[in-house]
Write an enzyme that holds these catalytic residues in place. Structure first.
Site, PDB file in Angstrom:
ATOM      1  N   LYS A  13       4.500   0.727 -49.689  1.00 23.45           N
ATOM      2  CA  LYS A  13       5.590  -0.236 -49.827  1.00 23.45           C
ATOM      3  C   LYS A  13       5.383  -1.457 -48.932  1.00 23.45           C
ATOM      4  O   LYS A  13       5.554  -2.584 -49.374  1.00 23.45           O
ATOM      5  CB  LYS A  13       6.941   0.420 -49.518  1.00 23.45           C
ATOM      6  N   ARG A  88      18.121   5.143 -49.341  1.00 18.44           N
ATOM      7  CA  ARG A  88      17.341   6.375 -49.340  1.00 18.44           C
ATOM      8  C   ARG A  88      18.118   7.546 -49.911  1.00 18.44           C
ATOM      9  O   ARG A  88      17.561   8.615 -50.083  1.00 18.44           O
ATOM     10  CB  ARG A  88      16.892   6.711 -47.917  1.00 18.44           C
ATOM     11  N   ARG A 127      -3.148   6.444 -41.202  1.00 19.76           N
ATOM     12  CA  ARG A 127      -2.361   5.378 -40.576  1.00 19.76           C
ATOM     13  C   ARG A 127      -2.011   5.760 -39.132  1.00 19.76           C
ATOM     14  O   ARG A 127      -2.067   4.923 -38.236  1.00 19.76           O
ATOM     15  CB  ARG A 127      -1.093   5.120 -41.404  1.00 19.76           C
ATOM     16  N   ARG A 133       1.357   5.254 -34.677  1.00 17.69           N
ATOM     17  CA  ARG A 133       2.804   5.211 -34.891  1.00 17.69           C
ATOM     18  C   ARG A 133       3.407   6.581 -34.611  1.00 17.69           C
ATOM     19  O   ARG A 133       2.965   7.588 -35.133  1.00 17.69           O
ATOM     20  CB  ARG A 133       3.116   4.792 -36.332  1.00 17.69           C
ATOM     21  N   ARG A 144       9.274  14.469 -42.956  1.00 14.58           N
ATOM     22  CA  ARG A 144       9.679  13.217 -43.614  1.00 14.58           C
ATOM     23  C   ARG A 144       9.543  13.340 -45.129  1.00 14.58           C
ATOM     24  O   ARG A 144      10.411  12.880 -45.878  1.00 14.58           O
ATOM     25  CB  ARG A 144       8.826  12.041 -43.114  1.00 14.58           C
TER      26      ARG A 144
END
Length: 187
Positions: A13, A88, A127, A133, A144
């Site tokens: 996204k 969401r 990532r 992160r 998640r």
């Protein structure tokens, strides 16, 4: 152009939103970015959001909806925006509908990037390695994705019935995904 960009964590996204910003000159409204900035700045909202984010849970609707309402009222959103990461849940979608109606805004499209969970885990792990992160740690990723499956997938049915819903194959290379998004938006 008023766009809602959907998809699970790791679907791309953010990458596609950056390209849409360049093409249409409209801002990306990313709740994830807003929350990460608030966490980094140690604001009261950031500290509250961090508790949920670290546990792989969604930040409560009352906090999220308030932040989004304030952001959409800013001048840079008057000619369009890309919503990324909100809504969401179906409850958030209903709240968004009310906010948009109040502001006289109609969405042009709801674009969903569809990527299988196995690929998402691979992408998010990569990532996490590259960007370090906190919300991409392996123990948080599975949670998640489970939260996404439970809370967010019902949005597909909600928006599919709106006539605005478009599903894009997120397994393609970045350029092909972008081309498919533009085709869908310019129909």
């Amino acid at each position: 152009m008023y766009i809602l960009l959907m998809g699970p964590p790791g679907a791309g996204k953010g990458t596609q939103a950056t390209r849409l910003i360049d093409k249409y000159g409209i801002p990306q409204i990313s709740t994830g970015d807003m929350f990460r900035a608030a966490v980094k700045e140690c604001t009261p909202l950031g500290l509250e959001a961090k508790k949920y984010m670290d546990a792989g849970q969604l930040v409560p609707d009352s906090v999220t909806v308030g932040i989004v309402r304030e952001r959409l009222a800013k001048d840079d959103c008057k000619n369009g925006f890309i919503l990324d990461g909100f809504p969401r849940t179906t409850a958030q979608a209903v709240s968004l509908d009310a906010i948009l109606k109040e502001m006289g805004i109609v969405l042009d499209a709801v674009v969903n990037l569809n990527v299988p969970n196995e690929e998402l885990v691979r992408r998010i792990s990569e990532r996490a390695r590259l960007e370090n992160r906190d919300d991409d740690k392996p123990e948080t990723v599975q949670k998640r994705l489970a939260v996404y499956d439970e809370s967010t997938k019902p949005l597909i049915d909600y928006y599919r019935n709106s006539g605005l819903y478009v599903e894009i194959n997120g397994l393609q290379d970045v350029d092909a995904v972008f081309t498919d998004i533009i085709k869908a938006l310019e129909k």
